[in-house]
Design an enzyme around this catalytic site. Structure first.
Site: not given
Length: 345
Positions: A12-15, A8-9, A171, A193
């Site tokens: 972009s980024g870490i995914g 999921t996600g 996180s 968050y």
């Protein structure tokens, strides 16, 4: 047998960096990019196919912040696959982050500068909202939507004689002080968050307790401090220009500043190569980068306990039941309205 992996996600980024690393390791895996924005998902798929032209990469429309989207996506997954080997629960949001600029610059010149950047403790607050399902947006996206997805995908995750795994992106900002069992959606606080990520840690422990005997194992990862779209949205661009040299300098002295999505995905990728039965359910697996740029993974005990994790799990089950009843009623009302329109034509 080709492994089936859903992220999921993943656009972009870490995914996306994780998907690249998975394909580099095993180009024959069946990889599903589950994303909210299908235009970006298609762009991500195209980019991956440039390097891995023979790869089996499919797209799935999934907004984990929407109950109806989760239920629809889960049905699609069950139609496509008879099993899932690995489900990466990576999507997350931090809407409208507000930074205490005074605390930021004060921290830059203090002995706590590394801790400040690594955890954002004392720096960040967010303005959360209620979504169309009546849930707090951050809670729904970062935690509950993924929980509901896992519950819906039990038939393809839990199969006799087969081992599957859940890998959550948590996180360093996940802090016990930000979470309360009396307010799991964090309606009364200013750190949704942090609360959602700590709840995620708790949930992973509970899922192991309830699903290990069915062959499903859950692990939690901390990617370190990574510069992604989410991170860049926290501060104006001119401030990042000012402090990035400081951050690169700090990286020489601390291993938690992974900085790039590729480095941040280290622990996510490392877990893919491990036997889930040998992992510690109470550990968070940290992506770390040495001052010389070497990536490695290190497990660290989480500040969690079984009673709290079980209490959260029970509350999530109760909320799931309420949400399902609401969805069922809405579907019945829609059918009744459609029949009424047909009768009056």
């Amino acid at each position: 047998m080709k492994k089936v992996v859903l992220v999921t996600g993943a656009n972009s980024g870490i995914g996306l960096a994780l998907c690249e690393r998975l394909l580099c390791q095993d180009a024959e895996i069946q990889l599903c990019l589950a994303c909210r924005n299908m235009q970006r998902a298609e762009a991500a798929r195209t980019a991956l196919m440039v390097s891995y032209s023979d790869a089996h990469i499919t797209l799935l429309h999934l907004d984990v912040g929407s109950v109806s989207s989760v239920l629809k996506a889960a049905q699609e997954v069950k139609l496509r696959y008879n099993r899932l080997d690995c489900l990466y629960l990576n999507a997350g949001i931090m809407p409208n982050p507000q930074v205490d600029i005074k605390a930021l610059f004060k921290g830059l010149f203090s002995s706590k500068v590394i801790h400040m950047f690594a955890t954002a403790e004392g720096l960040l607050t967010q303005h959360d909202h209620v979504n169309l399902d009546g849930l707090q947006e951050v809670f729904a996206t970062n935690l509950f939507g993924h929980f509901l997805l896992v519950r819906e995908l039990e038939p393809v995750l839990c199969q006799p004689g087969h081992t599957s795994r859940l890998i959550w992106t948590s996180s360093s900002n996940a802090r016990r002080t930000a979470f309360s069992l009396s307010d799991i959606q964090h309606q009364k606080g200013a750190e949704p968050y942090s609360s959602s990520k700590y709840a995620l840690d708790l949930l992973s422990l509970a899922l192991n307790r309830h699903y290990n005997d069915q062959g499903l194992y859950s692990s939690v990862v901390c990617p370190g401090l990574v510069m992604t779209n989410l991170t860049y949205s926290i501060l104006p661009s001119f401030i990042w220009t000012l402090i990035m040299p400081v951050m690169w300098l700090i990286r020489v002295f601390t291993n938690t500043f992974t900085l790039t999505p590729y480095n941040g995905a280290e622990a996510l990728f490392w877990l893919f190569l491990r036997n889930p039965e040998s992992l510690d359910p109470r550990a968070k697996y940290h992506s770390l980068t040495s001052g010389f740029g070497t990536n490695y993974t290190q497990p660290r005990k989480m500040d969690i306990d079984e009673d709290m994790s079980e209490a959260l799990y029970e509350q999530l089950l109760e909320l799931e039941s309420k949400v399902r009843k609401k969805v069922k009623k809405e579907e019945e009302d829609a059918r009744a309205h459609e029949q009424y329109l047909q009768q009056t034509e």
